[in-house]
Design an enzyme around this catalytic site. Structure first.
Site, PDB file in Angstrom:
ATOM      1  N   GLY A 186     -11.648   6.378 -10.513  1.00 21.43           N
ATOM      2  CA  GLY A 186     -11.422   5.046  -9.936  1.00 21.43           C
ATOM      3  C   GLY A 186     -11.487   5.106  -8.417  1.00 21.43           C
ATOM      4  O   GLY A 186     -10.744   4.423  -7.728  1.00 21.43           O
ATOM      5  N   ALA A 187     -12.411   5.934  -7.913  1.00 24.86           N
ATOM      6  CA  ALA A 187     -12.470   6.171  -6.464  1.00 24.86           C
ATOM      7  C   ALA A 187     -13.007   4.977  -5.680  1.00 24.86           C
ATOM      8  O   ALA A 187     -12.878   4.933  -4.454  1.00 24.86           O
ATOM      9  CB  ALA A 187     -13.325   7.395  -6.183  1.00 24.86           C
ATOM     10  N   GLY A 213     -11.960   1.979  -6.255  1.00 25.58           N
ATOM     11  CA  GLY A 213     -10.962   0.916  -6.426  1.00 25.58           C
ATOM     12  C   GLY A 213     -10.016   0.764  -5.253  1.00 25.58           C
ATOM     13  O   GLY A 213     -10.032   1.528  -4.281  1.00 25.58           O
ATOM     14  N   LEU A 228      -6.670   1.014  -5.159  1.00 23.39           N
ATOM     15  CA  LEU A 228      -5.594   1.996  -4.980  1.00 23.39           C
ATOM     16  C   LEU A 228      -6.101   3.192  -4.158  1.00 23.39           C
ATOM     17  O   LEU A 228      -5.418   3.673  -3.238  1.00 23.39           O
ATOM     18  CB  LEU A 228      -5.086   2.473  -6.340  1.00 23.39           C
ATOM     19  CG  LEU A 228      -3.936   3.456  -6.231  1.00 23.39           C
ATOM     20  CD1 LEU A 228      -2.634   2.715  -5.945  1.00 23.39           C
ATOM     21  CD2 LEU A 228      -3.785   4.273  -7.499  1.00 23.39           C
ATOM     22  N   ALA A 229      -7.306   3.650  -4.503  1.00 19.36           N
ATOM     23  CA  ALA A 229      -7.870   4.791  -3.776  1.00 19.36           C
ATOM     24  C   ALA A 229      -7.998   4.430  -2.296  1.00 19.36           C
ATOM     25  O   ALA A 229      -7.592   5.190  -1.411  1.00 19.36           O
ATOM     26  CB  ALA A 229      -9.226   5.156  -4.362  1.00 19.36           C
ATOM     27  N   VAL A 272     -16.695   7.102 -18.270  1.00 22.06           N
ATOM     28  CA  VAL A 272     -15.553   7.791 -18.888  1.00 22.06           C
ATOM     29  C   VAL A 272     -15.728   8.048 -20.382  1.00 22.06           C
ATOM     30  O   VAL A 272     -15.011   8.844 -20.957  1.00 22.06           O
ATOM     31  CB  VAL A 272     -14.216   7.027 -18.680  1.00 22.06           C
ATOM     32  CG1 VAL A 272     -13.784   7.079 -17.241  1.00 22.06           C
ATOM     33  CG2 VAL A 272     -14.294   5.609 -19.186  1.00 22.06           C
ATOM     34  N   ASP A 282       5.755   6.676 -10.226  1.00 23.40           N
ATOM     35  CA  ASP A 282       6.482   5.442  -9.962  1.00 23.40           C
ATOM     36  C   ASP A 282       6.677   5.471  -8.451  1.00 23.40           C
ATOM     37  O   ASP A 282       7.498   6.240  -7.944  1.00 23.40           O
ATOM     38  CB  ASP A 282       7.835   5.437 -10.677  1.00 23.40           C
ATOM     39  CG  ASP A 282       8.576   4.136 -10.439  1.00 23.40           C
ATOM     40  OD1 ASP A 282       8.522   3.635  -9.298  1.00 23.40           O
ATOM     41  OD2 ASP A 282       9.196   3.612 -11.372  1.00 23.40           O
ATOM     42  N   HIS A 283       5.907   4.674  -7.745  1.00 26.33           N
ATOM     43  CA  HIS A 283       5.876   4.889  -6.286  1.00 26.33           C
ATOM     44  C   HIS A 283       7.228   4.594  -5.629  1.00 26.33           C
ATOM     45  O   HIS A 283       7.491   5.042  -4.531  1.00 26.33           O
ATOM     46  CB  HIS A 283       4.728   4.113  -5.621  1.00 26.33           C
ATOM     47  CG  HIS A 283       4.976   2.652  -5.443  1.00 26.33           C
ATOM     48  ND1 HIS A 283       4.796   1.744  -6.449  1.00 26.33           N
ATOM     49  CD2 HIS A 283       5.393   1.939  -4.383  1.00 26.33           C
ATOM     50  CE1 HIS A 283       5.098   0.547  -5.997  1.00 26.33           C
ATOM     51  NE2 HIS A 283       5.460   0.624  -4.745  1.00 26.33           N
ATOM     52  N   GLU A 299       9.635 -10.334  -3.519  1.00 26.48           N
ATOM     53  CA  GLU A 299       8.352 -10.291  -2.813  1.00 26.48           C
ATOM     54  C   GLU A 299       7.979 -11.694  -2.413  1.00 26.48           C
ATOM     55  O   GLU A 299       8.208 -12.639  -3.164  1.00 26.48           O
ATOM     56  CB  GLU A 299       7.263  -9.765  -3.747  1.00 26.48           C
ATOM     57  CG  GLU A 299       7.462  -8.335  -4.148  1.00 26.48           C
ATOM     58  CD  GLU A 299       6.245  -7.827  -4.909  1.00 26.48           C
ATOM     59  OE1 GLU A 299       5.217  -7.606  -4.255  1.00 26.48           O
ATOM     60  OE2 GLU A 299       6.324  -7.693  -6.134  1.00 26.48           O
ATOM     61  N   HIS A 333      10.236   0.468 -11.797  1.00 23.22           N
ATOM     62  CA  HIS A 333      10.957   0.574 -10.515  1.00 23.22           C
ATOM     63  C   HIS A 333      12.435   0.186 -10.615  1.00 23.22           C
ATOM     64  O   HIS A 333      13.311   0.886 -10.116  1.00 23.22           O
ATOM     65  CB  HIS A 333      10.306  -0.302  -9.447  1.00 23.22           C
ATOM     66  CG  HIS A 333       8.815  -0.180  -9.375  1.00 23.22           C
ATOM     67  ND1 HIS A 333       8.170   1.026  -9.501  1.00 23.22           N
ATOM     68  CD2 HIS A 333       7.839  -1.104  -9.180  1.00 23.22           C
ATOM     69  CE1 HIS A 333       6.857   0.821  -9.389  1.00 23.22           C
ATOM     70  NE2 HIS A 333       6.632  -0.465  -9.198  1.00 23.22           N
ATOM     71  N   LYS A 340       7.937 -12.652  -7.601  1.00 24.30           N
ATOM     72  CA  LYS A 340       6.892 -12.954  -6.621  1.00 24.30           C
ATOM     73  C   LYS A 340       7.227 -14.299  -5.973  1.00 24.30           C
ATOM     74  O   LYS A 340       7.939 -15.116  -6.542  1.00 24.30           O
ATOM     75  CB  LYS A 340       5.540 -13.079  -7.312  1.00 24.30           C
ATOM     76  CG  LYS A 340       5.129 -11.842  -8.108  1.00 24.30           C
ATOM     77  CD  LYS A 340       4.218 -10.953  -7.319  1.00 24.30           C
ATOM     78  CE  LYS A 340       3.765  -9.744  -8.110  1.00 24.30           C
ATOM     79  NZ  LYS A 340       3.581  -8.551  -7.282  1.00 24.30           N
TER      80      LYS A 340
HETATM   81  C1  BG6 Z   1       3.805  -2.464  -7.983  1.00 29.85           C
HETATM   82  C2  BG6 Z   1       3.577  -3.751  -8.711  1.00 29.85           C
HETATM   83  O1  BG6 Z   1       4.150  -1.441  -8.866  1.00 29.85           O
HETATM   84  O2  BG6 Z   1       4.848  -2.633  -7.034  1.00 29.85           O
HETATM   85  C3  BG6 Z   1       3.273  -4.867  -7.744  1.00 29.85           C
HETATM   86  O3  BG6 Z   1       2.520  -3.601  -9.621  1.00 29.85           O
HETATM   87  C4  BG6 Z   1       4.333  -4.967  -6.681  1.00 29.85           C
HETATM   88  O4  BG6 Z   1       3.137  -6.107  -8.428  1.00 29.85           O
HETATM   89  C5  BG6 Z   1       4.581  -3.609  -6.054  1.00 29.85           C
HETATM   90  O5  BG6 Z   1       3.862  -5.873  -5.708  1.00 29.85           O
HETATM   91  C6  BG6 Z   1       5.750  -3.658  -5.111  1.00 29.85           C
HETATM   92  O6  BG6 Z   1       5.782  -2.455  -4.410  1.00 29.85           O
HETATM   93  P1  BG6 Z   1       6.395  -2.390  -2.953  1.00 29.85           P
HETATM   94  O7  BG6 Z   1       6.321  -0.945  -2.603  1.00 29.85           O
HETATM   95  O8  BG6 Z   1       5.544  -3.269  -2.087  1.00 29.85           O
HETATM   96  O9  BG6 Z   1       7.791  -2.912  -3.074  1.00 29.85           O
END
Ligand code: BG6
Length: 496
Positions: free
Chosen positions: A15-16, A18, A20-21, A89, A180-181, A219, A243, A343
């Site tokens: 997915g380079a 895309g 996210l990349a 893929v 999970d960022h 958000e 999250h 949102k």
């Molecule tokens: C992502 C969601 O995991 O986290 C998004 O898919 C959301 O919809 C985002 O906007 C929020 O991340 P952050 O780091 O901006 O709070």
């Protein structure tokens, strides 16, 4: 865990081409390079369907790091590590080609046969890719291989299970890094340290002294260009399954006996296992869903979710969710964890408010008779820091109390941005440290918890839209706390 300082690896990005990349991965890899965390012993292979060339990929990488103001020669040196392969893929020949390219690059760069496969693309292909990697790309490798996988990890528990077993055919649990960022965010990582390195908090951190905990991730953005994904997901799958429940787990877990991946994860898993399941008939009492209508935000009129694109015009997807999460264990019995996320809310902010119970006989109130509970606020973003709300004497005659604040602010040290989170997580993965990634058991317990809510909701048509863009969500979310005698602490009060 491998303590090697400059890990060596080939990073394969599915997915380079895309988003996210471009937005997260390339800048993160660049920062690791710029900060000397990775040396010259790395190569990145970008894969996607488009018929790009190495040059096109390198131009794109250059674009995505242009804000760093790096010199042309640095950028050229960096981007020379990037290689592109057009990829299908579902085609065996694509994987054979990938394996040949990896072997060639392993000869050129000193990567010791270490390989990271980063799935930054549509989740429907995750399983197929894993199985094909096993057949064509794993056996010949002399180093380690790790799979990094983005969310969504399934759509519900059964699909997550099916995906997991496909992936497990090719990779062991300890080779799988489920991103999970939020777990890469500085202040989310700080929850553990604030709790377990401070006697003044940890002794009070239980149902005898805490009345409730509130976690808000609001958000101001709407659905943006992600209507297709988001409308199939909704706020509960998009934010709560991962999250929000991860933050609950970190706030509620017992102290680990050691700071190792297994020990920390096992404490988090115990929390997720102790979440009180929500019975069908109790969903409406405990959870509130919402969808934004039009409104006014940051000086502009914004449209409703249903008005964003044609495909959303009849949507019943929730863009907001608030809930009361109970944890049935000795420490937390009786303490509600209130969560809310959505949102198009008034502000972009993530924070945690820990509200302490009043002392048995508190004679001191403000002039108007109001008593303020002690609060510990953990600001995750945009500000990073902690604030402790205490009571002190109001200067002058008498003994009236007034709230005061002790604050620590990390502003300026780290910004709001998630690339920093990705940078840390990618580096952790290169070092073999999976602590800040989610174990399968965490994923499974989280899905089990939210599936019950989503199933109940799927049987009733909601009355949407039910909150105005620019507000803090539907009124029912306030009622949720009011019935228990609490209220949401307003963002403006808690974010200092
Ligand atoms: C992502 C969601 O995991 O986290 C998004 O898919 C959301 O919809 C985002 O906007 C929020 O991340 P952050 O780091 O901006 O709070």
């Amino acid at each position: 865990m491998n303590n090697q300082q400059n890990p060596k690896a080939i990073i394969v990005i599915f997915g380079a081409t895309g988003d996210l990349a471009k937005r997260k991965l390339f800048p993160s890899i660049y920062r690791l390079y710029q900060n000397g965390k990775i040396d010259d012993d790395f190569a990145v292979i970008g894969l996607a369907r488009r018929p790009w060339t190495n040059e096109i990929l390198r131009d794109n990488v250059e674009q995505s790091i242009k804000e760093t103001n790096a010199s042309k020669s640095d950028v050229d040196k960096f981007t020379s590590h990037f290689y592109y392969q057009s990829f299908d893929v579902t085609e065996a020949s694509s994987y054979q080609g990938l394996n040949d390219l990896m072997q060639e690059l392993e000869g050129m760069y000193n990567t010791n046969g270490n390989r990271i496969f980063y799935l930054a693309m549509a989740p429907e292909f995750f399983g197929t890719i894993a199985v094909n990697l096993k057949d064509y790309c794993l056996e010949m490798s002399s180093g380690w291989s790790r799979l990094v996988i983005e969310k969504p990890f399934g759509h519900d528990l059964p699909s997550a299970r099916a995906l997991n077993s496909q992936i497990r055919e090719a990779f062991d649990e300890d080779q799988i890094y489920r991103i999970d960022h939020y777990l890469g965010k500085e202040m989310v990582q700080n929850i553990e340290v604030i709790r377990f390195a401070n006697g003044i908090f940890e002794h009070l951190w239980n149902n005898r002294f805490i009345s409730n905990i509130q976690i808000t991730s609001s958000e101001s953005l709407g659905v943006e260009e992600r209507a297709r994904y988001y409308d199939h997901s909704g706020a509960t799958r998009d934010m709560v399954q991962n999250h929000m429940l991860q933050m609950v787990a970190l706030l509620a877990m017992e102290p680990p006996i050691k700071l190792t991946t297994d020990e920390i994860r096992s404490e988090k898993i115990k929390v997720l296992r102790a979440l009180r399941p929500i019975d069908d008939s109790e969903v409406d009492e405990n959870f509130v869903r919402g969808q934004y209508g039009s409104g006014h935000l940051h000086g502009k009129d914004v449209q409703s979710y249903r008005g964003e694109t044609d495909e959303l015009k009849d949507s019943h997807t929730e863009t907001y969710v608030a809930g009361k999460v109970m944890i049935d264990n000795y420490r937390w019995a009786g303490v509600p964890f209130y969560i809310r996320t959505g949102k198009r809310m008034a502000e972009k902010s993530t924070n945690i408010v820990v509200e302490f119970k009043d002392i048995p006989m508190n004679l001191y109130s403000e002039d108007d008779g109001n008593k303020n509970p002690n609060l510990l606020v953990i600001n995750i973003q945009p500000n990073e820091g902690i604030t402790l709300f205490l009571n002190a004497k109001k200067a002058g005659h008498g003994s009236a109390a007034q709230p005061i604040q002790l604050s620590y602010n990390n502003n300026g040290v780290h910004g709001i941005n998630t690339p920093e989170a990705y940078e840390k997580l990618l580096y952790d993965c290169m070092l073999g440290d999976a602590t800040n990634f989610t174990h399968w058991d965490e994923v499974a317990f989280s899905w089990a918890y939210i599936d019950a809510i989503l199933n109940a909701w799927s049987r009733r048509t909601p009355d949407f839209p039910n909150y105005t863009s620019g507000s803090m969500g539907p009124k029912e979310a306030d009622d949720l706390l009011a019935k228990d005698g609490f209220h949401w602490w307003p963002i403006r009060d808690v974010v200092q």
